[in-house]
Design a protein around this motif. Structure first.
Motif, mmCIF file in Angstrom:
data_model
loop_
_atom_site.group_PDB
_atom_site.id
_atom_site.type_symbol
_atom_site.label_atom_id
_atom_site.label_comp_id
_atom_site.label_asym_id
_atom_site.label_seq_id
_atom_site.Cartn_x
_atom_site.Cartn_y
_atom_site.Cartn_z
ATOM 1 N N PHE A 48 -5.105 -2.081 0.216
ATOM 2 C CA PHE A 48 -4.387 -3.217 0.795
ATOM 3 C C PHE A 48 -3.239 -3.709 -0.093
ATOM 4 C CE2 PHE A 48 -8.467 -3.485 3.011
ATOM 5 C CZ PHE A 48 -8.053 -3.708 4.312
ATOM 6 N N THR A 49 -2.863 -2.943 -1.098
ATOM 7 C CA THR A 49 -1.784 -3.347 -2.004
ATOM 8 C C THR A 49 -0.532 -2.510 -1.733
ATOM 9 O OG1 THR A 49 -3.355 -3.973 -3.726
ATOM 10 C CG2 THR A 49 -1.075 -3.609 -4.408
ATOM 11 N N GLY A 50 0.602 -3.189 -1.573
ATOM 12 C CA GLY A 50 1.856 -2.503 -1.310
ATOM 13 C C GLY A 50 2.525 -2.017 -2.574
ATOM 14 N N GLU A 52 5.149 -3.097 -3.921
ATOM 15 C CA GLU A 52 5.634 -4.210 -4.733
ATOM 16 C C GLU A 52 4.489 -5.018 -5.346
ATOM 17 O OE1 GLU A 52 8.809 -4.459 -5.310
ATOM 18 O OE2 GLU A 52 9.183 -2.773 -3.958
ATOM 19 N N GLY A 54 2.002 -6.736 -3.621
ATOM 20 C CA GLY A 54 1.406 -7.756 -2.770
ATOM 21 C C GLY A 54 0.508 -7.156 -1.698
ATOM 22 N N PHE A 55 -0.162 -8.063 -0.959
ATOM 23 C CA PHE A 55 -1.032 -7.629 0.125
ATOM 24 C C PHE A 55 -0.208 -6.995 1.239
ATOM 25 C CE2 PHE A 55 -2.942 -8.451 4.276
ATOM 26 C CZ PHE A 55 -4.208 -7.910 4.106
ATOM 27 N N THR A 56 -0.728 -5.900 1.799
ATOM 28 C CA THR A 56 -0.021 -5.225 2.881
ATOM 29 C C THR A 56 -0.987 -4.448 3.760
ATOM 30 O OG1 THR A 56 1.756 -3.665 3.407
ATOM 31 C CG2 THR A 56 0.376 -3.136 1.521
ATOM 32 N N LEU A 57 -0.581 -4.251 4.997
ATOM 33 C CA LEU A 57 -1.308 -3.379 5.925
ATOM 34 C C LEU A 57 -0.499 -2.129 6.244
ATOM 35 C CD1 LEU A 57 -2.714 -6.032 8.445
ATOM 36 C CD2 LEU A 57 -3.977 -4.835 6.653
ATOM 37 N N VAL A 58 0.547 -1.909 5.467
ATOM 38 C CA VAL A 58 1.438 -0.774 5.716
ATOM 39 C C VAL A 58 0.692 0.551 5.630
ATOM 40 C CG1 VAL A 58 3.408 0.518 4.790
ATOM 41 C CG2 VAL A 58 3.536 -1.965 5.009
ATOM 42 N N HIS A 59 -0.187 0.669 4.634
ATOM 43 C CA HIS A 59 -0.906 1.940 4.455
ATOM 44 C C HIS A 59 -1.797 2.242 5.649
ATOM 45 C CE1 HIS A 59 0.729 1.651 0.551
ATOM 46 N NE2 HIS A 59 -0.169 0.811 0.049
ATOM 47 N N ASP A 62 0.447 3.441 8.377
ATOM 48 C CA ASP A 62 0.773 4.858 8.168
ATOM 49 C C ASP A 62 -0.383 5.755 8.598
ATOM 50 O OD1 ASP A 62 3.213 4.101 7.148
ATOM 51 O OD2 ASP A 62 2.565 4.208 5.045
#
Length: 575
Positions: A48-50, A52, A54-59, A62
């Motif tokens: 859950f870490t981007g 940069e 911070g928290f992210t759901l990008v992964h 993907d």
């Protein structure tokens, strides 16, 4: 002087425990945090870490945009669900036959029914290819005699077939126990209302046994969904566990996709186990036993015996097929494109014992230490939960049991991420050392030892401890001199169970073992099986692994039986 209002507040926060109890709890907590909670938590954090920080759901975005991962996700769900279906088709009729009928050879069927658990599933996968593969014994004979083949071992079908055959005993054991505990009065009531035969079974008997079935089925689903070794050995990589392993080992620890897949593996496992509990929620399955009742076991008619044996015999042949196949391969000079080996030799055993004896010695060392660690920690947690009033003691129990929901692959990846940069005195990574491999084995098998220790301690009456304390013994002395010796039978069984199951652990082993000199049996089997020339030695190691697990399983059974007999004698003497 404190006020009257302050004293109750302080009393509520006073810790009712000795320094030894607090220290024991802190040591166990430190172990669980260091080698279970933090590594698994690290996997979740990375997922859950981007880039940069911070928290992210990008992964996760993907993941769901990549066709290979979507295909792997659905394939894993499909294989796990179909394995439960196929395992149920084998286990449910067997359980009904064993629980409802006086069947000749029932003891033999019960024994052979749990035999698949003795063989590691990845070893069984190789054997099943030799027997049921495209060019295996069965298909070669079918092609010669009838001109067709059965695609049992092709692609996902092969994974389902191997996994269902290996794990159906979980459903069989749980369902048989549930069926045996149903009150005969429930069956009689259904018969009085006109229900007979299959109708009675479908409407009365099986619904009452649903808790046992779901316990086994959910365990099969989780085991299959998380399994890494069997798909890899069958060259099936479009499933979640193989994809997570390949991402971490080929792309590297910095690739977030391996961690995303690991999180999905954990979440689905938890959902499966919680789902089984939710299905049973709010439903009453309790019955009132009358005179130690249970389902009436009736004799089979001649036709019934014929039908039962027509089902039982093929199942038993399937159960024995992997064991026979791996034994023949270990003795074969050449076995390729023929129903049976061309000749037999002991050279493969000589090869592995001469060239790779460390696989066996490492297994004995690592699994022995892991079993000892599990027994010590299991005793401490059971003692803290059942014999103290230490705040948070049940949290320790919950943390230890949570290892059941963590796949070995996920724990291995978390250990790599957490401790890869920590160096040993010789400069090697702590994460890939034999010490860490032993610790991971201990963490993975801790729930088994904990439950055994808890059961053993519950059978030790408090009056025995109170008598020792009245004679001046402290709590620590009472634990070590009175309680633990009385728990010896249960603890011995816990040690053997931890040892036997750790001996065939492969998912975490593949991630953490990097050198042959430090590797155990399971790693050696996998490496040998990667080439056609190594299949014979790999099969020899597989037979050694099966014998090791079988001996340990038998020892655990004997210890449990001896302990049960001792308690019965003591009970009769007391009466």
């Amino acid at each position: 002087m404190p006020s009257a209002a302050a004293r109750p507040w302080r009393a509520r926060w006073r810790i009712e425990a000795s320094p030894v109890q607090v220290l024991a709890a802190l040591l166990v907590l430190a172990f669980l945090l260091a080698f279970l909670v933090v590594p698994v938590g690290r996997v979740f954090v990375v997922a859950f870490t981007g880039a940069e920080g911070g928290f992210t759901l990008v992964h996760f975005g993907d993941f769901f945009r990549t066709s290979l991962f979507i295909e792997s996700f659905w394939n894993s769900l499909y294989v796990a669900a179909m394995s439960v279906v196929v395992a149920s088709l084998i286990a449910v009729p067997l359980a009904v036959i064993l629980a409802r009928h006086r069947f000749p050879g029932a003891a033999l069927i019960t024994t052979l029914g749990v035999l698949p658990l003795v063989m590691p599933p990845f070893v069984g996968a190789v054997a099943m290819q030799l027997v049921f593969g495209r060019n295996g014994t069965v298909n070669l004979l079918l092609m010669d005699w009838f001109g067709f083949r059965i695609p049992l071992m092709e692609g996902l079908n092969g994974v389902i077939f191997v996994q269902a055959l290996h794990y159906f005993p979980f459903i069989l054991m749980n369902l048989t126990a549930s069926l045996s505990n149903i009150d005969v009065a429930m069956e009689e009531a259904g018969q009085n209302l006109g229900a007979k035969g299959f109708t009675l079974l479908r409407t009365i008997v099986l619904p009452l046994a649903l808790p046992g079935y779901l316990a086994g089925a959910s365990l099969v689903f989780v085991k299959v969904f998380d399994d890494l070794a069997t798909p890899l050995l069958l060259n099936v990589t479009n499933m979640l566990a193989p994809q997570a392993y390949l991402r971490v080992t080929s792309v590297g620890l910095g690739d977030p996709m391996g961690y995303v897949i690991s999180v999905i593996l954990v979440v689905v496992s938890v959902i499966a186990m919680a789902g089984a509990a939710l299905i049973l929620r709010g439903r009453d399955f309790a019955t009132q036993q009358r005179g130690g009742g249970g389902l009436a076991r009736r004799p089979l008619s001649p036709l019934g015996k014929a039908l039962a044996w027509s089902f039982v015999i093929p199942v038993l042949l399937l159960v024995l097929a992997p064991h026979v196949g791996i034994l023949l391969l270990s003795l074969a000079t050449v076995w390729s494109f023929s129903p049976l080996p061309d000749g037999f030799t002991l050279a493969h055993y000589a090869t592995v014992l001469r060239e790779t004896p460390q696989f066996l010695t490492n297994t004995l060392l690592y699994c022995g230490l892991a079993g000892a660690i599990d027994v010590v920690i299991g005793v401490v947690i059971a003692w803290l939960v059942l014999r103290t009033k230490l705040p948070g003691r049940k949290l320790l129990d919950l943390m230890a049991m949570s290892a059941l929901a963590v796949p070995g692959l996920v724990l291995g990846i978390g250990i790599l991420r957490t401790y890869f940069d920590v160096k040993m005195p010789d400069g090697a990574s702590l994460a890939t050392s034999w010490i860490m491999l032993t610790i991971v084995y201990a963490v993975r098998r801790l729930p088994y030892a904990l439950r055994a220790a808890t059961a053993a301690l519950q059978q030790v009456h408090r009056s025995l401890e109170e008598a020792a304390e009245n004679l001046g013994a402290g709590k620590t002395t009472t634990l070590t001199r009175i309680v633990v010796p009385l728990m010896a039978g249960g603890l011995a069984a816990a040690f053997v169970t931890s040892f036997a199951t750790a001996a065939v652990e492969l998912s975490a082993t593949l991630v953490l073992a990097t050198r042959d000199v430090d590797a155990p049996l399971s790693y050696g089997i996998y490496v040998f099986m990667q080439s056609a020339a190594g299949r014979g030695p790999g099969a020899a190691l597989g037979v050694i692994a099966v014998l090791t697990v079988a001996v340990c399983t038998y020892a655990a059974h004997r210890i449990a039986e001896r302990e049960r007999s001792r308690r019965m004698r003591e009970g009769r003497a007391t009466a």
